[in-house]
Design a protein around this motif. Sequence first.
Motif, PDB file in Angstrom:
ATOM      1  N   LYS A   1      -3.021  54.325  82.493  1.00 19.60           N
ATOM      2  CA  LYS A   1      -3.191  55.006  83.994  1.00 19.60           C
ATOM      3  C   LYS A   1      -4.257  54.252  84.563  1.00 19.60           C
ATOM      4  O   LYS A   1      -4.311  54.253  86.026  1.00 19.60           O
ATOM      5  N   THR A   2      -5.353  53.880  84.077  1.00 19.22           N
ATOM      6  CA  THR A   2      -6.735  53.634  84.460  1.00 19.22           C
ATOM      7  C   THR A   2      -6.631  51.947  84.775  1.00 19.22           C
ATOM      8  O   THR A   2      -7.636  51.350  85.376  1.00 19.22           O
ATOM      9  N   SER A   3      -5.621  51.405  84.443  1.00 18.52           N
ATOM     10  CA  SER A   3      -5.593  50.012  84.543  1.00 18.52           C
ATOM     11  C   SER A   3      -5.421  49.311  86.036  1.00 18.52           C
ATOM     12  O   SER A   3      -4.774  50.127  86.689  1.00 18.52           O
ATOM     13  N   LEU A   4      -5.963  48.312  86.346  1.00 18.29           N
ATOM     14  CA  LEU A   4      -5.775  47.797  87.563  1.00 18.29           C
ATOM     15  C   LEU A   4      -4.527  47.207  87.780  1.00 18.29           C
ATOM     16  O   LEU A   4      -3.818  46.832  86.751  1.00 18.29           O
ATOM     17  N   PRO A   5      -4.002  47.234  89.146  1.00 19.04           N
ATOM     18  CA  PRO A   5      -2.495  46.497  89.258  1.00 19.04           C
ATOM     19  C   PRO A   5      -2.523  45.247  88.931  1.00 19.04           C
ATOM     20  O   PRO A   5      -1.588  44.802  88.457  1.00 19.04           O
ATOM     21  N   SER A   6      -3.672  44.362  88.941  1.00 17.19           N
ATOM     22  CA  SER A   6      -3.813  43.120  88.325  1.00 17.19           C
ATOM     23  C   SER A   6      -3.389  42.990  86.754  1.00 17.19           C
ATOM     24  O   SER A   6      -2.921  42.051  86.448  1.00 17.19           O
ATOM     25  N   VAL A   7      -4.002  43.902  85.901  1.00 21.19           N
ATOM     26  CA  VAL A   7      -3.530  44.090  84.556  1.00 21.19           C
ATOM     27  C   VAL A   7      -1.987  44.360  84.469  1.00 21.19           C
ATOM     28  O   VAL A   7      -1.592  43.437  83.521  1.00 21.19           O
ATOM     29  N   PHE A   8      -1.363  45.068  85.297  1.00 22.96           N
ATOM     30  CA  PHE A   8      -0.119  45.401  84.945  1.00 22.96           C
ATOM     31  C   PHE A   8       0.774  44.131  85.383  1.00 22.96           C
ATOM     32  O   PHE A   8       1.597  43.771  84.500  1.00 22.96           O
ATOM     33  N   ASN A   9       0.183  43.436  86.324  1.00 24.37           N
ATOM     34  CA  ASN A   9       0.961  42.199  86.603  1.00 24.37           C
ATOM     35  C   ASN A   9       0.871  40.837  85.450  1.00 24.37           C
ATOM     36  O   ASN A   9       1.810  40.171  85.440  1.00 24.37           O
TER      37      ASN A   9
END
Length: 363
Positions: free
Chosen positions: A179-187
Amino acid sequence: MEVEQVLHMNGGYGRTSYSNNSLLQRAVISWVKPILDASIEKLCCANLPAECLRIADLGCSSGPNTLLVVSNVIDMIQNTCQKLNRRPPSLQVFLNDLPQNDFNTVFKSLPSFYKKLEERKWLEPCFIAGMPGSFYGRLFPKNSVNFFHSSYSLHWISKVPKGLATKGGLNEGNICTAKTSLPSVFNEYFEQFKNDFTVFLRSRAEELVPQGRMVLTIRGSINSHEPLSILEFLGLKINDMVLEGLIEKKNLDYFNIPYYEPTMEELMELIETEGSFRLQDHQVFKHDWDSFIKEADSGLGKKARAGILSTHIRSVVEPLLISHFGEGLMEDLFRRFEKDVLDHMEKEKCQSIDIVLSLTKEY
């Protein structure tokens, strides 16, 4: 981290071995069995070969579950052939996993498996062989396999996403998408999963006979940007050890598990885009982290369930953790995990999501 060298379950028969801690996977196989049975029945009715049926289990691991799916498939073939008044074909079964898998434990179980086949009056030859290698690429000749099965394997991606491997600290304080990951990490994680899953589909399409089938079970998520993964909770316990000075912060920040839980929508889009398969059936199962333990023994208390859950997760991820953090911290880490895991599950209302796909080759 070379994923192929460290991505394997704990081998052998010890207290923390996968062989003794795969109750969840066994429960999932039982939940999925109706979909598996339907796929095998349709395969037999549509294009059952006269001589030999070739089956491959991808990500077979080791322990009692490895041959459970094979046994289920054989039962369904036998039942369907009886209904159709046909003689069953001989079987060639390939058990696939990465080379570091404990294949020796699997092979030691084969004599008792063959004996059980005889007791169940399966009279046709059944040949079982290991097939080490990554399923993110070709494993078999073209048009040679009738049926692929994979359970709890495809959420393991082939490598840590390149952007996370080259930019240390991008997923600061986490070991996977959280939940605390950056959007770039999800991408980054999604792009790696997309590439791997597309290669998987393309490879299996080459290897399957026309109208061949697959049943895939994948640990998934409802919304990939709001995960409630049990590995995310494990990362919180590693964070606690960082705050206490037991682990260096940079060791956590530079560690990412090659693991992604896709949504049903993501999977359907990737299947449609790749174009080799028709989705025949799908199902989503939601369950509490400890529901498989309650199902096996409803009388167990919370503390006992937490202990089983801790050892189960340890049997799956310990080799990855040891490769980065060392073996000395494992007992402390999983004591902490055991102490807090069910309280966290209840507080955050965490549930696991399992996605089942039944696919047929289009051409």
